[in-house]
Design a protein around this motif. Sequence first.
Motif, PDB file in Angstrom:
ATOM      1  N   ASN A  90       0.651  -0.821  -0.251  1.00  0.00           N
ATOM      2  CA  ASN A  90      -0.035  -0.131   0.049  1.00  0.00           C
ATOM      3  C   ASN A  90       0.982   1.389   0.304  1.00  0.00           C
ATOM      4  O   ASN A  90       0.075   1.902   0.441  1.00  0.00           O
ATOM      5  CB  ASN A  90      -0.891  -0.313   1.199  1.00  0.00           C
ATOM      6  CG  ASN A  90      -1.916  -1.386   1.256  1.00  0.00           C
ATOM      7  OD1 ASN A  90      -2.009  -1.404  -0.164  1.00  0.00           O
ATOM      8  ND2 ASN A  90      -1.631  -2.291   2.370  1.00  0.00           N
ATOM      9  N   GLY A 116       2.108   3.875  -1.981  1.00  0.00           N
ATOM     10  CA  GLY A 116       2.028   5.015  -2.916  1.00  0.00           C
ATOM     11  C   GLY A 116       3.008   5.476  -3.220  1.00  0.00           C
ATOM     12  O   GLY A 116       3.066   5.651  -4.895  1.00  0.00           O
ATOM     13  N   TYR A 147       5.230   4.608  -7.933  1.00  0.00           N
ATOM     14  CA  TYR A 147       4.721   6.660  -8.140  1.00  0.00           C
ATOM     15  C   TYR A 147       6.055   6.409  -8.557  1.00  0.00           C
ATOM     16  O   TYR A 147       6.406   6.218 -10.258  1.00  0.00           O
ATOM     17  CB  TYR A 147       4.611   7.525  -7.741  1.00  0.00           C
ATOM     18  CG  TYR A 147       4.896   8.771  -8.723  1.00  0.00           C
ATOM     19  CD1 TYR A 147       3.551   9.326  -9.012  1.00  0.00           C
ATOM     20  CD2 TYR A 147       5.751   9.745  -8.433  1.00  0.00           C
ATOM     21  CE1 TYR A 147       3.367  10.594 -10.021  1.00  0.00           C
ATOM     22  CE2 TYR A 147       5.873  10.756  -9.538  1.00  0.00           C
ATOM     23  CZ  TYR A 147       4.562  11.244  -9.945  1.00  0.00           C
ATOM     24  OH  TYR A 147       4.468  12.196 -10.811  1.00  0.00           O
ATOM     25  N   ALA A 183      -1.737   4.433 -12.457  1.00  0.00           N
ATOM     26  CA  ALA A 183      -2.610   3.993 -11.594  1.00  0.00           C
ATOM     27  C   ALA A 183      -3.241   3.899 -10.309  1.00  0.00           C
ATOM     28  O   ALA A 183      -4.129   4.191  -9.338  1.00  0.00           O
ATOM     29  CB  ALA A 183      -3.796   3.383 -13.087  1.00  0.00           C
ATOM     30  N   GLU A 184      -2.108   3.131  -9.728  1.00  0.00           N
ATOM     31  CA  GLU A 184      -2.517   2.160  -8.807  1.00  0.00           C
ATOM     32  C   GLU A 184      -1.249   3.265  -7.427  1.00  0.00           C
ATOM     33  O   GLU A 184      -2.306   3.306  -6.574  1.00  0.00           O
ATOM     34  CB  GLU A 184      -1.831   0.956  -8.669  1.00  0.00           C
ATOM     35  CG  GLU A 184      -1.154   0.094  -7.212  1.00  0.00           C
ATOM     36  CD  GLU A 184      -2.804  -0.262  -6.940  1.00  0.00           C
ATOM     37  OE1 GLU A 184      -2.434  -0.464  -5.324  1.00  0.00           O
ATOM     38  OE2 GLU A 184      -3.394  -0.798  -7.662  1.00  0.00           O
ATOM     39  N   LYS A 236      -2.222   6.440  -8.088  1.00  0.00           N
ATOM     40  CA  LYS A 236      -3.145   7.083  -7.870  1.00  0.00           C
ATOM     41  C   LYS A 236      -4.365   6.763  -6.816  1.00  0.00           C
ATOM     42  O   LYS A 236      -5.103   7.345  -6.110  1.00  0.00           O
ATOM     43  CB  LYS A 236      -3.465   7.803  -9.265  1.00  0.00           C
ATOM     44  CG  LYS A 236      -5.105   9.032  -9.147  1.00  0.00           C
ATOM     45  CD  LYS A 236      -5.114   8.964 -10.339  1.00  0.00           C
ATOM     46  CE  LYS A 236      -6.529  10.204 -10.332  1.00  0.00           C
ATOM     47  NZ  LYS A 236      -7.065  10.773 -11.953  1.00  0.00           N
ATOM     48  N   ARG A 237      -5.131   5.343  -6.842  1.00  0.00           N
ATOM     49  CA  ARG A 237      -5.379   4.967  -6.101  1.00  0.00           C
ATOM     50  C   ARG A 237      -5.045   4.295  -4.637  1.00  0.00           C
ATOM     51  O   ARG A 237      -6.072   5.089  -3.727  1.00  0.00           O
ATOM     52  CB  ARG A 237      -5.531   3.158  -6.402  1.00  0.00           C
ATOM     53  CG  ARG A 237      -7.005   2.635  -6.122  1.00  0.00           C
ATOM     54  CD  ARG A 237      -7.127   1.451  -6.414  1.00  0.00           C
ATOM     55  NE  ARG A 237      -5.711   0.058  -5.400  1.00  0.00           N
ATOM     56  CZ  ARG A 237      -5.983   0.042  -4.505  1.00  0.00           C
ATOM     57  NH1 ARG A 237      -6.970   0.545  -3.688  1.00  0.00           N
ATOM     58  NH2 ARG A 237      -4.437  -0.471  -4.290  1.00  0.00           N
ATOM     59  N   LEU A 238      -3.805   5.023  -4.613  1.00  0.00           N
ATOM     60  CA  LEU A 238      -3.501   5.121  -2.667  1.00  0.00           C
ATOM     61  C   LEU A 238      -3.011   6.200  -2.576  1.00  0.00           C
ATOM     62  O   LEU A 238      -2.120   6.838  -1.813  1.00  0.00           O
ATOM     63  CB  LEU A 238      -2.155   4.137  -3.070  1.00  0.00           C
ATOM     64  CG  LEU A 238      -2.278   2.871  -3.251  1.00  0.00           C
ATOM     65  CD1 LEU A 238      -0.615   2.216  -3.254  1.00  0.00           C
ATOM     66  CD2 LEU A 238      -2.889   1.848  -2.246  1.00  0.00           C
ATOM     67  N   GLY A 239      -3.526   6.996  -3.408  1.00  0.00           N
ATOM     68  CA  GLY A 239      -3.718   8.788  -2.925  1.00  0.00           C
ATOM     69  C   GLY A 239      -2.496   9.520  -3.859  1.00  0.00           C
ATOM     70  O   GLY A 239      -2.140  11.103  -2.959  1.00  0.00           O
ATOM     71  N   THR A 265       0.407  11.235  -6.420  1.00  0.00           N
ATOM     72  CA  THR A 265       0.332  11.975  -7.954  1.00  0.00           C
ATOM     73  C   THR A 265       0.991  12.749  -7.444  1.00  0.00           C
ATOM     74  O   THR A 265       1.894  12.915  -6.436  1.00  0.00           O
ATOM     75  CB  THR A 265      -1.795  12.472  -8.136  1.00  0.00           C
ATOM     76  OG1 THR A 265      -1.366  13.611  -7.337  1.00  0.00           O
ATOM     77  CG2 THR A 265      -2.385  11.576  -8.017  1.00  0.00           C
TER      78      THR A 265
END
Length: 579
Positions: free
Chosen positions: A541, A543, A547, A567-568, A570-573, A575
């Motif tokens: 988890n 992120g 990234y 994408a993963e 971003k899903r984990l918050g 960017t």
Amino acid sequence: MAVDVFISYAIDDKLTADAACASLESAGIRCWIAPRDVLPGMDYAEAIIEALEKCRGMLLIFSGNANRSNQVKREVERAVHHGIPIIPFRIEDVPPARALEYYISSPHWLDALTPPLDQHLKQLASTIQILMDRASSESNQASTSRREERPPARISQPAAVPGGQTPSSGQFGTGGGGAAQTGSPAYPSTVSGTVGGVPMPTKPKAPVAVIVVILVLVFLVIGLVGFGIVAAYVVSQGLKREHVAGQTPGPTPFSTTPKARSTATSSPTDVASALAAGQAHETQGDYQAAVNDYTTAIKFDANNPESYSKRGSCYKSLGQYEPALNDYNTAIRLRSDNPDYYNDRGIVYWKEKQYDNAIADYNQALHLNGNVSRAYNNRGLAYYDKGNVQQALSDYDASMHSDPQYADPYYNRGLLHYYAKEYDPAISDFSAAIEREQRYANAYYMRALCYETLGNYKKAISDYSYAIDINDNLLDAYNNRGLCYDDLKDVDHAMADYNEAIQRNPSYMLAYYNRGIAFSEKGKTQEAINDFNEAIQLNPNYGRAFYNRAKAYQTLGQGDKANADFAEAKRLGVTGANQ
């Protein structure tokens, strides 16, 4: 001739020291005691140092006289410096002066406060014999199964760290020091035409064409290097390192415990031998064996409060708080006027987050006029955890006032300042703790965090290095020192620290992540991806790892993998704007 025990004592306690010496030697334990063993015509100080270098342990006859003896203080300091175990034999119910507590707060005591002395001397001889037998056994095992160990990566220290140890209820104190200083290398003089006074042949001049070719190559190399720098800067955008500033060491209560290790078993035959065996096991960090010994002592005498208190201390060290509380309850029932029992039970309540009960016990310890500076400090911890910061600060101040040389309340108050982002006052408090206890690893670590937060990376590196020198398994210090090196553009030293952290704990996720960033900075993209893979495996988890792995895949032109990781992330918050 090698000796087993060096006996340190104040001159006013000579009768007790002589009695201890006679008791130990009758048990076959070789002793060195002054002035008996100082050779005629030999310098007294030289004889002391020579004896300490040859002994296997020090017996300290502890009393108010020892507190006041400068000679005892010097002997204890030298023993700690040489890594010699110290066995305090307390013949008077007084707390150690700060100059002695700095060195001997770690070992457990053997008390000889009640007559007859002979009974305590027998327990002393039994304890020392068990310790020596165990040391000999471990030494024999070590000689048959040796292994090579890679030394930790360290930078040179600005100054040596004096010996000593933080307050502890476990192993004997040992000394240590900082790494040696290193300076700029000295280069030989190269005066034109001579080296060391010997004439050298004149170099022939290069042809003009050769010089032109060399200049062209130089311009090409400079251009390529410039391009590489620009490219590296572009790639490095979006690469963020991970810090452990939030993972601060915990506050310091009255007692801390060393890591337990296995020792030999024993077979006590009476109360005295059971207590001696338990003391020896506890001193060596084998708390389970000590529990067994103290249980045997309780079977011999179920009304001895000290047996329950000592067993409770071992349960506390093992993290078994319910049986620890039961034992402290029994000890208090049998002797309700001992402030140490209340203080120790308060620590267990605090660890169990029963803060009101802990505060009540510290209040009782204060009422009984025990070690009030410790009780105030511990009560401050409980008040802080209850959310009463002002009362915590008041208790820390009271602890400092009660014992101005006690380091822990300064450290704990420094933590409060750090959490409040008051970094200058925090630095002041951590510095005060270090002044009082020069091998306070957590205080160096926290001061380094403050310096790093303020952007003073060189001072932070120095303090992290001190912390590592005292506790070379402090993984967060390696990680954060690596970050400081990276901020100073010293990527090689940064990677050395990440490597060391990973070698010591292959599951230390942050070191993989930060090393991956360092590999990216060095242009080693595949190695960076490998480290991000490890970080993600350890924390699926995380992120930031996704990234930055996506950025690495982009560099390699692997767009599909990069898009999936973006994408993963971003899903984990995470960017590009907030990572």
